[in-house]
Design a protein around this motif. Structure first.
Motif, PDB file in Angstrom:
ATOM      1  N   PRO A  90       0.817  -1.208   0.000  1.00  0.00           N
ATOM      2  CA  PRO A  90       0.000   0.000   0.000  1.00  0.00           C
ATOM      3  C   PRO A  90       0.862   1.275   0.000  1.00  0.00           C
ATOM      4  N   ASP A  91       2.125   1.154   0.363  1.00  0.00           N
ATOM      5  CA  ASP A  91       2.990   2.335   0.396  1.00  0.00           C
ATOM      6  C   ASP A  91       3.653   2.611  -0.951  1.00  0.00           C
ATOM      7  N   CYS A  92       4.294   1.589  -1.510  1.00  0.00           N
ATOM      8  CA  CYS A  92       5.066   1.832  -2.739  1.00  0.00           C
ATOM      9  C   CYS A  92       4.426   1.176  -3.963  1.00  0.00           C
ATOM     10  N   GLY A  93       3.372   0.372  -3.737  1.00  0.00           N
ATOM     11  CA  GLY A  93       2.716  -0.282  -4.873  1.00  0.00           C
ATOM     12  C   GLY A  93       3.490  -1.483  -5.393  1.00  0.00           C
ATOM     13  N   GLY A  94       4.594  -1.815  -4.733  1.00  0.00           N
ATOM     14  CA  GLY A  94       5.423  -2.926  -5.168  1.00  0.00           C
ATOM     15  C   GLY A  94       4.769  -4.274  -4.905  1.00  0.00           C
ATOM     16  N   ARG A  95       5.223  -5.265  -5.644  1.00  0.00           N
ATOM     17  CA  ARG A  95       4.648  -6.606  -5.528  1.00  0.00           C
ATOM     18  C   ARG A  95       5.539  -7.540  -4.731  1.00  0.00           C
ATOM     19  N   ARG A  96       6.696  -7.030  -4.327  1.00  0.00           N
ATOM     20  CA  ARG A  96       7.617  -7.915  -3.607  1.00  0.00           C
ATOM     21  C   ARG A  96       7.267  -7.902  -2.127  1.00  0.00           C
ATOM     22  N   VAL A  97       6.102  -8.425  -1.824  1.00  0.00           N
ATOM     23  CA  VAL A  97       5.639  -8.447  -0.447  1.00  0.00           C
ATOM     24  C   VAL A  97       5.419  -9.879  -0.012  1.00  0.00           C
ATOM     25  N   GLN A  98       5.676 -10.127   1.253  1.00  0.00           N
ATOM     26  CA  GLN A  98       5.516 -11.468   1.798  1.00  0.00           C
ATOM     27  C   GLN A  98       4.618 -11.382   3.027  1.00  0.00           C
ATOM     28  N   MET A  99       3.551 -12.155   2.997  1.00  0.00           N
ATOM     29  CA  MET A  99       2.616 -12.135   4.124  1.00  0.00           C
ATOM     30  C   MET A  99       3.316 -12.586   5.405  1.00  0.00           C
ATOM     31  N   THR A 100       3.129 -11.831   6.467  1.00  0.00           N
ATOM     32  CA  THR A 100       3.694 -12.243   7.746  1.00  0.00           C
ATOM     33  C   THR A 100       2.598 -12.511   8.772  1.00  0.00           C
ATOM     34  N   SER A 101       1.410 -11.999   8.514  1.00  0.00           N
ATOM     35  CA  SER A 101       0.300 -12.190   9.448  1.00  0.00           C
ATOM     36  C   SER A 101      -1.002 -11.977   8.710  1.00  0.00           C
ATOM     37  N   GLY A 102      -2.043 -12.647   9.187  1.00  0.00           N
ATOM     38  CA  GLY A 102      -3.359 -12.409   8.608  1.00  0.00           C
ATOM     39  C   GLY A 102      -3.878 -13.566   7.779  1.00  0.00           C
ATOM     40  N   ASP A 103      -3.014 -14.567   7.494  1.00  0.00           N
ATOM     41  CA  ASP A 103      -3.540 -15.712   6.762  1.00  0.00           C
ATOM     42  C   ASP A 103      -3.439 -16.995   7.595  1.00  0.00           C
ATOM     43  N   GLU A 104      -3.269 -16.805   8.918  1.00  0.00           N
ATOM     44  CA  GLU A 104      -3.150 -17.986   9.769  1.00  0.00           C
ATOM     45  C   GLU A 104      -4.521 -18.588  10.082  1.00  0.00           C
ATOM     46  N   LEU A 105      -4.508 -19.855  10.295  1.00  0.00           N
ATOM     47  CA  LEU A 105      -5.706 -20.535  10.766  1.00  0.00           C
ATOM     48  C   LEU A 105      -5.220 -21.617  11.701  1.00  0.00           C
ATOM     49  N   ARG A 106      -5.382 -21.380  12.976  1.00  0.00           N
ATOM     50  CA  ARG A 106      -4.867 -22.391  13.898  1.00  0.00           C
ATOM     51  C   ARG A 106      -5.592 -22.341  15.238  1.00  0.00           C
ATOM     52  N   ILE A 107      -5.446 -23.448  15.962  1.00  0.00           N
ATOM     53  CA  ILE A 107      -6.005 -23.517  17.302  1.00  0.00           C
ATOM     54  C   ILE A 107      -4.975 -22.937  18.258  1.00  0.00           C
ATOM     55  N   ASP A 108      -5.380 -21.928  18.991  1.00  0.00           N
ATOM     56  CA  ASP A 108      -4.493 -21.287  19.943  1.00  0.00           C
ATOM     57  C   ASP A 108      -4.494 -22.012  21.270  1.00  0.00           C
ATOM     58  N   GLU A 109      -5.677 -22.341  21.718  1.00  0.00           N
ATOM     59  CA  GLU A 109      -5.828 -22.834  23.078  1.00  0.00           C
ATOM     60  C   GLU A 109      -7.158 -23.572  23.213  1.00  0.00           C
ATOM     61  N   LEU A 110      -7.168 -24.545  24.095  1.00  0.00           N
ATOM     62  CA  LEU A 110      -8.422 -25.243  24.417  1.00  0.00           C
ATOM     63  C   LEU A 110      -8.671 -25.091  25.907  1.00  0.00           C
ATOM     64  N   GLU A 111      -9.888 -24.722  26.251  1.00  0.00           N
ATOM     65  CA  GLU A 111     -10.266 -24.748  27.661  1.00  0.00           C
ATOM     66  C   GLU A 111     -11.058 -26.028  27.859  1.00  0.00           C
ATOM     67  N   VAL A 112     -10.554 -26.868  28.760  1.00  0.00           N
ATOM     68  CA  VAL A 112     -11.161 -28.185  28.900  1.00  0.00           C
ATOM     69  C   VAL A 112     -11.564 -28.477  30.343  1.00  0.00           C
ATOM     70  N   ASP A 113     -12.411 -29.456  30.484  1.00  0.00           N
ATOM     71  CA  ASP A 113     -12.793 -29.922  31.822  1.00  0.00           C
ATOM     72  C   ASP A 113     -12.118 -31.251  32.092  1.00  0.00           C
TER      73      ASP A 113
END
Ligand SMILES: [Zn+2]
Length: 113
Positions: A90-113
């Motif tokens: 969004p700053d320079c319009g360049g395409r040489r960008v690598q995602m570092t956050s925002g495409d994750e899908l994971r289980i962080d934590e489970l609260e269990v009994d």
């Protein structure tokens, strides 16, 4: 609807953990679903209700966090905010960008009994 397949793997992981750790009931499942993971939280909830039925995860609350999109721009040499997964910097319009956050899908934590 790929949310169904995703939900099935999430429930599989939970059931596997239940076997390993020996808990019998999951109360809360905390998930990280990046803003650009192409997953609808509402669809995920809907699928989870159906898929978890009869498992240790039945009735568990889904706590979904949505980290915003971020990428490293090689041209700017800094982290920039991203609105779409394969977008330009969004700053320079360049395409040489690598995602570092925002495409994750994971289980962080489970609260269990
Ligand atoms: Zn840039």
């Amino acid at each position: 609807m790929h949310e169904m397949a995703l939900t099935e793997s999430i429930v599989d992981i939970i059931c596997e953990e239940a076997r390993k750790q020996g808990f019998g009931k999951v109360r809360v499942v905390r998930l990280q679903v990046g803003a650009m993971a192409h997953v609808e939280p509402e669809a995920l909830r809907f699928c989870f209700d159906a898929v978890s039925r009869g498992t240790v995860a039945e009735g568990a609350t889904l706590d979904i966090r949505r980290p915003p999109g971020e990428a490293w721009c090689f041209d700017c040499g800094k982290t920039v905010a991203m609105e779409e997964r394969f977008g330009a910097c969004p700053d320079c319009g360049g395409r040489r960008v690598q995602m570092t956050s925002g495409d994750e899908l994971r289980i962080d934590e489970l609260e269990v009994d």
